[in-house]
Write a protein that holds these residues in place. Structure first.
Motif, short mmCIF file in Angstrom:
data_model
loop_
_atom_site.label_atom_id
_atom_site.label_comp_id
_atom_site.label_asym_id
_atom_site.label_seq_id
_atom_site.Cartn_x
_atom_site.Cartn_y
_atom_site.Cartn_z
N LYS A 126 0.77 -1.15 0.02
CA LYS A 126 -0.07 -0.16 0.06
C LYS A 126 0.88 1.31 -0.08
O LYS A 126 2.14 1.23 0.50
N GLU A 127 0.36 2.21 -0.64
CA GLU A 127 1.09 3.54 -0.50
C GLU A 127 0.40 4.47 0.56
O GLU A 127 -0.76 4.54 0.63
N MET A 128 1.11 5.03 1.40
CA MET A 128 0.85 6.18 2.42
C MET A 128 0.44 7.23 1.55
O MET A 128 1.40 8.17 1.34
N ILE A 129 -0.81 7.76 1.74
CA ILE A 129 -1.05 8.94 0.78
C ILE A 129 -0.44 10.00 1.56
O ILE A 129 -0.65 10.08 2.76
N GLY A 130 -0.12 11.30 0.97
CA GLY A 130 0.37 12.14 1.58
C GLY A 130 1.64 12.23 2.07
O GLY A 130 2.36 13.30 2.27
N GLY A 131 2.30 10.89 2.05
CA GLY A 131 3.66 10.98 2.13
C GLY A 131 4.31 11.49 3.54
O GLY A 131 3.31 11.67 4.50
N PHE A 132 5.54 11.56 3.73
CA PHE A 132 6.06 12.17 4.86
C PHE A 132 5.66 13.50 5.17
O PHE A 132 5.39 13.81 6.47
N GLU A 133 5.36 14.19 4.07
CA GLU A 133 4.85 15.68 4.41
C GLU A 133 3.68 15.83 5.19
O GLU A 133 3.54 16.48 6.23
N TYR A 134 2.84 14.99 5.10
CA TYR A 134 1.49 14.80 5.78
C TYR A 134 1.57 14.07 7.14
O TYR A 134 0.77 14.25 8.28
N TRP A 135 2.42 13.11 7.13
CA TRP A 135 2.87 12.31 8.29
C TRP A 135 3.30 13.97 9.32
O TRP A 135 2.80 13.78 10.59
N ALA A 136 4.18 14.59 8.89
CA ALA A 136 4.78 15.50 9.79
C ALA A 136 3.67 16.52 10.19
O ALA A 136 3.72 17.28 11.10
N ARG A 137 2.86 17.17 9.10
CA ARG A 137 1.87 18.05 9.16
C ARG A 137 0.95 17.71 10.22
O ARG A 137 0.24 18.75 10.59
N GLU A 138 0.73 16.26 10.12
CA GLU A 138 -0.33 15.70 11.24
C GLU A 138 0.20 15.90 12.60
O GLU A 138 -0.39 15.31 13.43
N GLY A 139 1.45 16.02 12.66
CA GLY A 139 1.98 16.17 14.17
C GLY A 139 2.66 14.86 14.72
O GLY A 139 2.82 14.86 15.78
N PHE A 140 2.63 13.99 13.87
CA PHE A 140 3.29 12.60 14.18
C PHE A 140 4.79 12.82 14.24
O PHE A 140 5.49 13.67 13.68
N PRO A 141 5.61 11.92 15.32
CA PRO A 141 6.61 12.01 15.46
C PRO A 141 7.68 11.68 14.25
O PRO A 141 7.20 10.82 13.24
N ALA A 142 8.79 12.36 14.06
CA ALA A 142 9.82 12.26 13.08
C ALA A 142 11.19 11.84 13.75
O ALA A 142 11.58 12.16 15.00
N GLU A 143 11.70 10.60 13.08
CA GLU A 143 13.08 9.95 13.48
C GLU A 143 14.28 10.65 12.68
O GLU A 143 14.10 10.61 11.36
N THR A 144 15.24 11.00 13.35
CA THR A 144 16.34 11.41 12.60
C THR A 144 17.60 10.81 13.48
O THR A 144 17.30 10.08 14.58
N ALA A 145 18.77 10.93 13.11
CA ALA A 145 20.01 10.50 13.51
C ALA A 145 20.20 10.88 15.30
O ALA A 145 20.76 10.50 16.00
N GLU A 146 19.55 12.33 15.30
CA GLU A 146 19.52 12.73 16.48
C GLU A 146 18.47 12.19 17.66
O GLU A 146 18.58 12.51 18.57
N GLY A 147 17.68 11.45 17.02
CA GLY A 147 16.39 11.06 17.82
C GLY A 147 15.20 11.26 17.23
O GLY A 147 15.12 11.62 16.09
N THR A 148 14.08 11.14 18.25
CA THR A 148 12.73 11.37 17.72
C THR A 148 12.21 12.66 17.97
O THR A 148 12.38 13.09 19.34
N ASP A 149 11.71 13.55 17.35
CA ASP A 149 10.91 14.84 17.79
C ASP A 149 9.63 14.81 16.89
O ASP A 149 9.28 14.15 16.15
#
Length: 166
Positions: A126-149
């Protein structure tokens, strides 16, 4: 003499842009939307499934390049750029596990390219519609090398206290 009889109820009004093309027969609409839901999911449903206790039953795959991945990604996602799926996926994801792929945004076909690559490899996808942009815009956590924000939700996408209850 001008014909002033009203058009039958089933005929669309030609000056109405919504009804210029008639709505689909209910059986056609049912088949279309059932197929659509078998191919797409959204960030809210992915987040809910990942946040629930236990195995969500799928693997989230970020199909973007390394730079985009490093900028931030869905926590727990596997990084497999779509162009490298054939070489990487079989060693990282069991073929019996459904995958949910995403790219950057709804304006990008990378998610569709990734879904196609996984389908060609024999994965249910399945494809997640909206992609990472809408994941972030909905306020869900984002992970980077520095941790989760967790960023604040965009009020135009996810207004505080308002839910579409879907």
């Amino acid at each position: 003499m001008t014909n002033t009889a009203a058009a039958p109820a089933s005929a669309p009004a030609t000056d109405n842009p919504v009804l210029r093309t008639s709505a689909a027969d209910p059986a056609v609409a049912e088949a279309h939307f059932a197929a659509r839901l078998s191919l797409y999911t959204d960030p809210s449903d992915v987040h809910a499934a990942l946040a629930a206790d236990g195995d969500p039953g799928f693997t989230v795959v970020d199909v973007r390049n390394r730079e985009a991945w490093d900028h931030g990604h869905v926590p727990g996602a596997v990084h497999i750029p779509y162009a490298r799926a054939a070489g990487l996926a079989p060693g990282l994801i069991d073929r019996d596990t459904p995958v949910v792929v995403y790219c950057w945004s709804p304006a990008c076909d990378g998610g569709a390219r990734g879904a196609l690559a996984f389908a060609r490899l024999g994965y249910r996808v399945k494809e997640m519609i909206g992609g990472f942009e809408y994941w972030a815009r909905e306020g869900f956590p984002a992970e980077t090398a520095e941790g989760t924000d967790r960023r604040a939700a965009d009020p135009l996408v996810a207004p505080a206290g308002v839910s579409c209850a879907c």
